[in-house]
Each structure stands twice: as C-alpha cells, then as structure tokens.
Design a protein around this motif. Structure first.
Motif, PDB file in Angstrom:
ATOM      1  N   GLY A 102       0.813  -1.207   0.000  1.00 60.38           N
ATOM      2  CA  GLY A 102       0.000   0.000   0.000  1.00 60.38           C
ATOM      3  C   GLY A 102       0.847   1.258   0.000  1.00 60.38           C
ATOM      4  N   ARG A 103       1.919   1.251   0.790  1.00 59.43           N
ATOM      5  CA  ARG A 103       2.831   2.395   0.836  1.00 59.43           C
ATOM      6  C   ARG A 103       3.467   2.644  -0.529  1.00 59.43           C
ATOM      7  N   THR A 104       3.864   1.573  -1.193  1.00 56.69           N
ATOM      8  CA  THR A 104       4.483   1.702  -2.509  1.00 56.69           C
ATOM      9  C   THR A 104       3.489   2.220  -3.536  1.00 56.69           C
TER      10      THR A 104
ATOM     11  N   LEU B 290       9.705  -0.031 -16.041  1.00 55.71           N
ATOM     12  CA  LEU B 290      10.442   0.163 -14.794  1.00 55.71           C
ATOM     13  C   LEU B 290      10.070  -0.945 -13.830  1.00 55.71           C
ATOM     14  N   TYR B 291      11.076  -1.592 -13.269  1.00 55.74           N
ATOM     15  CA  TYR B 291      10.892  -2.723 -12.356  1.00 55.74           C
ATOM     16  C   TYR B 291      11.180  -2.231 -10.936  1.00 55.74           C
ATOM     17  N   LEU B 292      10.180  -2.355 -10.070  1.00 59.65           N
ATOM     18  CA  LEU B 292      10.221  -1.733  -8.757  1.00 59.65           C
ATOM     19  C   LEU B 292       9.958  -2.762  -7.666  1.00 59.65           C
ATOM     20  N   ASP B 293      10.864  -2.850  -6.687  1.00 55.78           N
ATOM     21  CA  ASP B 293      10.610  -3.728  -5.544  1.00 55.78           C
ATOM     22  C   ASP B 293       9.402  -3.213  -4.763  1.00 55.78           C
ATOM     23  N   ALA B 294       8.674  -4.131  -4.173  1.00 54.39           N
ATOM     24  CA  ALA B 294       7.397  -3.787  -3.546  1.00 54.39           C
ATOM     25  C   ALA B 294       7.546  -2.971  -2.272  1.00 54.39           C
ATOM     26  N   ASP B 295       8.755  -2.820  -1.769  1.00 54.71           N
ATOM     27  CA  ASP B 295       8.962  -2.034  -0.551  1.00 54.71           C
ATOM     28  C   ASP B 295       9.703  -0.730  -0.807  1.00 54.71           C
ATOM     29  N   VAL B 296       9.765  -0.296  -2.075  1.00 55.58           N
ATOM     30  CA  VAL B 296      10.475   0.928  -2.451  1.00 55.58           C
ATOM     31  C   VAL B 296       9.477   1.959  -2.967  1.00 55.58           C
ATOM     32  N   GLU B 297       9.621   3.193  -2.508  1.00 56.14           N
ATOM     33  CA  GLU B 297       8.701   4.263  -2.895  1.00 56.14           C
ATOM     34  C   GLU B 297       9.289   5.107  -4.017  1.00 56.14           C
ATOM     35  N   LEU B 298       8.473   5.386  -5.022  1.00 55.30           N
ATOM     36  CA  LEU B 298       8.908   6.125  -6.211  1.00 55.30           C
ATOM     37  C   LEU B 298       7.867   7.183  -6.544  1.00 55.30           C
ATOM     38  N   ASN B 299       8.283   8.448  -6.707  1.00 54.20           N
ATOM     39  CA  ASN B 299       7.287   9.469  -7.050  1.00 54.20           C
ATOM     40  C   ASN B 299       7.197   9.683  -8.554  1.00 54.20           C
ATOM     41  N   SER B 300       6.179  10.401  -8.976  1.00 46.74           N
ATOM     42  CA  SER B 300       5.899  10.562 -10.404  1.00 46.74           C
ATOM     43  C   SER B 300       6.981  11.353 -11.117  1.00 46.74           C
ATOM     44  N   GLU B 301       7.613  12.315 -10.428  1.00 47.47           N
ATOM     45  CA  GLU B 301       8.656  13.112 -11.075  1.00 47.47           C
ATOM     46  C   GLU B 301       9.867  12.251 -11.439  1.00 47.47           C
TER      47      GLU B 301
ATOM     48  N   PHE C 168      18.715   7.310  -5.378  1.00 51.46           N
ATOM     49  CA  PHE C 168      18.047   6.751  -4.209  1.00 51.46           C
ATOM     50  C   PHE C 168      18.716   7.254  -2.942  1.00 51.46           C
ATOM     51  N   ARG C 169      18.015   7.122  -1.837  1.00 52.36           N
ATOM     52  CA  ARG C 169      18.599   7.429  -0.540  1.00 52.36           C
ATOM     53  C   ARG C 169      18.214   6.329   0.441  1.00 52.36           C
ATOM     54  N   TYR C 170      19.121   6.043   1.348  1.00 54.81           N
ATOM     55  CA  TYR C 170      18.854   5.057   2.380  1.00 54.81           C
ATOM     56  C   TYR C 170      18.117   5.704   3.545  1.00 54.81           C
TER      57      TYR C 170
ATOM     58  N   VAL D  93      13.104   5.963  -1.960  1.00 50.90           N
ATOM     59  CA  VAL D  93      13.435   5.692  -0.567  1.00 50.90           C
ATOM     60  C   VAL D  93      13.664   4.189  -0.397  1.00 50.90           C
ATOM     61  N   VAL D  94      14.865   3.825   0.039  1.00 50.16           N
ATOM     62  CA  VAL D  94      15.214   2.434   0.293  1.00 50.16           C
ATOM     63  C   VAL D  94      15.387   2.262   1.795  1.00 50.16           C
ATOM     64  N   ARG D  95      14.503   1.535   2.428  1.00 49.98           N
ATOM     65  CA  ARG D  95      14.592   1.310   3.866  1.00 49.98           C
ATOM     66  C   ARG D  95      15.567   0.169   4.144  1.00 49.98           C
ATOM     67  N   THR D  96      16.535   0.430   4.981  1.00 48.10           N
ATOM     68  CA  THR D  96      17.591  -0.541   5.247  1.00 48.10           C
ATOM     69  C   THR D  96      17.150  -1.527   6.329  1.00 48.10           C
ATOM     70  N   PRO D  97      17.838  -2.660   6.441  1.00 44.76           N
ATOM     71  CA  PRO D  97      17.602  -3.561   7.581  1.00 44.76           C
ATOM     72  C   PRO D  97      17.852  -2.821   8.894  1.00 44.76           C
ATOM     73  N   ARG D  98      17.209  -3.286   9.941  1.00 41.13           N
ATOM     74  CA  ARG D  98      17.365  -2.636  11.237  1.00 41.13           C
ATOM     75  C   ARG D  98      18.414  -3.306  12.113  1.00 41.13           C
ATOM     76  N   SER D  99      18.683  -4.570  11.863  1.00 43.09           N
ATOM     77  CA  SER D  99      19.606  -5.308  12.719  1.00 43.09           C
ATOM     78  C   SER D  99      20.774  -5.861  11.907  1.00 43.09           C
ATOM     79  N   SER D 100      21.863  -6.160  12.613  1.00 44.02           N
ATOM     80  CA  SER D 100      23.022  -6.764  11.944  1.00 44.02           C
ATOM     81  C   SER D 100      22.651  -8.117  11.348  1.00 44.02           C
ATOM     82  N   ARG D 101      21.844  -8.869  12.048  1.00 45.98           N
ATOM     83  CA  ARG D 101      21.440 -10.182  11.558  1.00 45.98           C
ATOM     84  C   ARG D 101      20.676 -10.064  10.246  1.00 45.98           C
ATOM     85  N   ALA D 102      19.769  -9.090  10.171  1.00 45.14           N
ATOM     86  CA  ALA D 102      18.991  -8.895   8.947  1.00 45.14           C
ATOM     87  C   ALA D 102      19.884  -8.431   7.800  1.00 45.14           C
TER      88      ALA D 102
END
Length: 296
Positions: A31-33, A96-107, A128-130, A203-212
């Motif tokens: 939904g966010r994407t 354009l091929y977009l991962d389902a957890d990445v946000e892309l604007n129209s511009e 992109f930005r992390y 916007v690319v959201r990074t893992p939160r933990s070292s394990r991830a």
C-alpha cells in the motif's frame, strides 16, 4: 478488470510505459508503494502491474483496491516468474521494475521514462537514498560507508528499481532463474548505455539489525556467485576481482577521520562475513530470501 481514471493535466506531461512490481507476501508495504504512485495510477498513461506470486497474505487484495492497477496472480513464489508474467501483461515501453517495498514518485518516473525514450540510453534508474531509521549503530555505520563508495551508486543494482526501453529489454530477453535480477541486468550494458539519473531519490529502507543485514548480504553474494562472468558486453573472467579491488580502494579513500574509519571497518567486516556465509550456505535458499525487519 479495474480501469484507470485519467487526469488530463498529468497525463499530458507523463510519457507512456509500465511499472512492474513483483510482490510476494508484501501486505505490510504494498500500500505504501502504490500510494507513492497514486498520481501515475490516476493519470492512466502508465501500466502499473503488481505481480503477486505465491502470496499467502493479503497482498493481492490490498493491491486490488487501487483502481487502475493490474493485479496478476502467479501461483509460484518466484520473482523471476513474476517479472516474466508482468512483461507478458503489457505492451508499453519503457518498463520500470520496482521492488514492492520501495517508494517512487511521479517526477522520478517521468525523468527515467523521458531519458529512455530520447536515447541513446538502454537502461536507467533514479537516484536513491537510504532510510536507516530504527537501524542499529553497526547497520547505520555500514550504510554511511556504503554511501561514500562511488561505485556503489553508479550501477543499476542496489536501489530496488531500474528500467529498460524496448532495445535494452531485447538484449535481456526473459529474466533468468537467478538471484539478483538487478545485478544481472546491470552487467548487460556498457557504461555509456546505462545511467543513474539525478532525480528525486527513491526511498530504500535498510535492515534494522546486523542479523537482517547479513541475511541480505549473503543473498547478494550468493546471487553474484550464481551468475559468474557477464554474458553481456562487459563480459570478463576477472570482472568480479576487479570490482572488489576497486571497492576496497574507494573504501580506503573514503576514510577522512575516526568516524569514517570506524564506518569503513564495519563495512569491511560485514562484507567478509557476508561473503563467507554465502560460500558456506551455497544455493539452497529461496529467491525471496529478504530482510523482514524493515517491513515492520
């Protein structure tokens, strides 16, 4: 099938094309994407396709609520199958091929499509930005170091988004059953044929933990091992070694003080552990191995 409601003002300025989103159990983020693409969806000049594959959650039902989005049901849990099925579901270019957890604007989408329509580029992606919000100290250090390495920002891989026009896709053919589709596509093109554009960053959201993070790195390095030498114009038996040496050199040059030195050491440690993990685990993992911490 839902149809798009066109917005005359936007559709006049937006080139045609397709946005393809492979999705496996992405109910938390799809939904966010799609919200980030709401202007594109409402304009109706771009096919927005969500290729739900092997989903056992509510991804498909959430995506179906967006009027104007094509939702595909792919039985197999396979990103490769999803990408190829979505390619078969549209005739528009560029794609354009977009991962389902990445946000892309129209511009940003507009800039990528325009660049690929005008030529001579065959492939491109936006900047992109992390987003390291909520990440551990070590994960943040890793991504600070990664941001300082120019080579990491110059390829089509690593951002969860890339695009090709018809000529570029002809070189690809079908997506092969390999991990790391973005890395594979990147290696098909010479530097003059691809570009990272100075757009509003995705916007690319990074893992939160070292394990991830290590799970993602193992998957990445394992995918690189699968692919071997490039079959494209950059094919070379020493390509991987050359790339690694260049990364190490750029990492060393990025050190400017105690903080950047710490970041570089963290980056190197994660890289070594990730490569070792990829070597010992082999190819047994799923093509949908991923970080779940950033999807919470």
């Amino acid at each position: 099938m839902p149809h798009a409601t066109r917005s005359p003002g936007l559709s006049k300025g937006l080139p045609t094309g397709a946005v393809i989103i492979p999705a496996h159990n992405e109910g938390k983020v799809i939904g966010r994407t799609l919200d980030s693409l709401k202007d594109v969806i409402s304009a109706g000049s771009v096919d927005v396709i969500v290729a739900c594959n092997g989903c056992t959650d509510d991804t498909e039902s959430i995506a179906s609520r967006y009027r104007g989005v094509k939702v595909l049901h792919v039985k197999e849990a396979s990103k490769t199958a999803a990408l190829n099925a979505a390619d078969d579901a549209t005739e528009l270019w560029p794609r354009l091929y977009l991962d389902a957890d990445v946000e892309l604007n129209s511009e940003a989408l507009h800039a990528v499509f325009k660049a690929l329509e005008a030529g001579p580029l065959l492939a491109a992606r936006p900047a992109f930005r992390y987003d390291t919000s909520g990440a551990s100290v070590l994960v943040r250090a890793y991504y600070r170091a990664r941001n300082r390495i120019p080579g990491n920002a110059q390829g089509l891989w690593g951002a969860g988004v890339y695009a090709m026009n018809a000529d570029g896709h002809e070189r690809l053919g079908e997506f092969p059953a390999l991990t790391g589709d973005d890395y594979y596509v990147d290696r098909l093109f010479q530097p003059a044929e691809k570009a990272v554009l100075a757009t509003d960053p995705v916007v690319v959201r990074t893992p939160r933990s070292s394990r991830a993070l290590l799970a993602i790195l193992r998957r990445t390095y394992r995918g690189n091992q699968q692919q071997g030498p490039s079959r494209g114009p950059l094919s070379t038996s020493s390509g991987t070694a050359t790339s690694t040496a260049r990364t190490l050199q750029e990492l060393a040059v990025s050190v400017r003080g105690p903080v950047s030195a710490f970041d570089a050491l963290v980056y190197a440690a994660f890289a070594v552990i990730g490569r070792c993990g990829a070597f010992f685990t082999g190819r047994a993992s799923s093509s949908w191995e991923r970080d779940e911490s950033s999807r919470q």
